[in-house]
Design an enzyme around this catalytic site. Structure first.
Site, short mmCIF file in Angstrom:
data_model
loop_
_atom_site.label_atom_id
_atom_site.label_comp_id
_atom_site.label_asym_id
_atom_site.label_seq_id
_atom_site.Cartn_x
_atom_site.Cartn_y
_atom_site.Cartn_z
N LYS A 1 0.85 -1.20 0.00
CA LYS A 1 0.00 0.00 0.00
C LYS A 1 0.88 1.24 0.00
CE LYS A 1 0.98 1.19 4.44
NZ LYS A 1 1.71 2.44 4.83
N ASP B 1 -1.71 -1.62 10.66
CA ASP B 1 -2.07 -1.56 9.24
C ASP B 1 -2.83 -2.80 8.77
OD1 ASP B 1 -0.83 0.87 8.97
OD2 ASP B 1 0.97 0.11 8.00
#
Length: 268
Positions: free
Chosen positions: A8, A133
């Site tokens: 990401k 995350d």
């Protein structure tokens, strides 16, 4: 069963407060990118873990994939054993969430292999216990993340057809070091509004870590400057670094970067 955990990037990253539990409150937009590891799981008579590709530092007890299995075994007795193999391609400690992605994808794969029938919100709860995350990678779509990163809100960010050039200069920045240079403060923008207007990104979509990391590591700052010189419409450091990415309307040249840099170009 095989899956391909992806990395990401962060579009903006604001450190808004220091929490009593030692973590920080943040506000950021996380977006999945087409840079992948490969994760394979096979039912077996005993649980084993092997890996190829990039070397994974630390001991087996720190392995997030095995921690994910251990977490499920607390609530589901006598789960079958697994032969697990990870091919590591996403640079580690680079602000790309590769380890978190591996853990989240592992949870989803185990959910399917073991027929646990857990819904995404349940998997996100498990994932939050593995890392800040991790929950993002369960649904794996653009999200605004707040709290310590585990509170997720869907957001419309369409980068399809745009091109990503990602540079990691192989400089390790520890999380503790990154946060030590930041003075938490409330964000001065409404993130969702800025995300909706791409003309505002360059000036207003800021990663708060850059202010302290760039003076200490001018090499990282120069990568960002060079990406803008190459024509990026937006460039920033991802997470707490040291990866820097540029977003382009057209496919960019990979450029001549220093030997030892990790360079990735792909279409979003």
């Amino acid at each position: 069963m095989i899956s391909f955990p992806n990395a990401k990037i962060n579009l903006g990253l604001h450190i808004t407060a220091k929490r009593k539990d030692g973590y920080h409150d943040i506000e950021t937009c996380m977006v999945p990118i087409p840079l992948y590891d490969a994760l394979e799981m096979i039912l077996d008579k005993k649980t084993t873990f092997t890996n190829t590709g990039l070397e994974i530092p630390g001991s087996e007890k720190d392995n997030l994939i095995l921690k994910a299995l251990k977490l499920l075994r607390k609530d589901f007795n006598e789960l079958p054993h697994l032969n697990i193999h990870l091919h590591k391609n996403i640079p580690m400690g680079a602000g790309l969430g590769g380890g978190s992605a591996d853990a989240a994808f592992a949870l989803s794969m185990m959910n399917n292999l073991f027929d646990l029938l857990l819904e995404d919100w349940f998997l996100e709860d498990y994932a939050a216990q593995l890392g800040s995350d991790c929950p993002f990678f369960i649904e794996n779509t653009p999200k605004i993340a707040t709290g310590r990163g585990e509170i997720l809100e869907p957001v419309e960010v369409d980068l399809s057809g745009k091109h990503l050039l990602l540079i990691n200069p192989n400089i390790h920045i520890g999380t503790k070091e990154a946060y030590a240079g930041v003075a938490p403060k409330a964000s001065s923008i409404i993130l969702k509004e800025v995300l909706a207007d791409r003309s505002r990104w360059k000036d207003e979509l800021v990663n708060d870590f850059e202010a302290s990391i760039f003076p200490r590591y001018p090499e990282i700052a120069s990568i960002k400057s060079h990406l803008y010189e190459m024509g990026a419409f937006y460039a920033a450091m991802s997470g707490s670094g040291s990866t820097v990415f540029g977003l382009f309307h057209e496919k960019p040249e990979k450029g001549n970067w220093k030997e030892g840099y990790f360079v990735f170009e792909g279409e979003m």
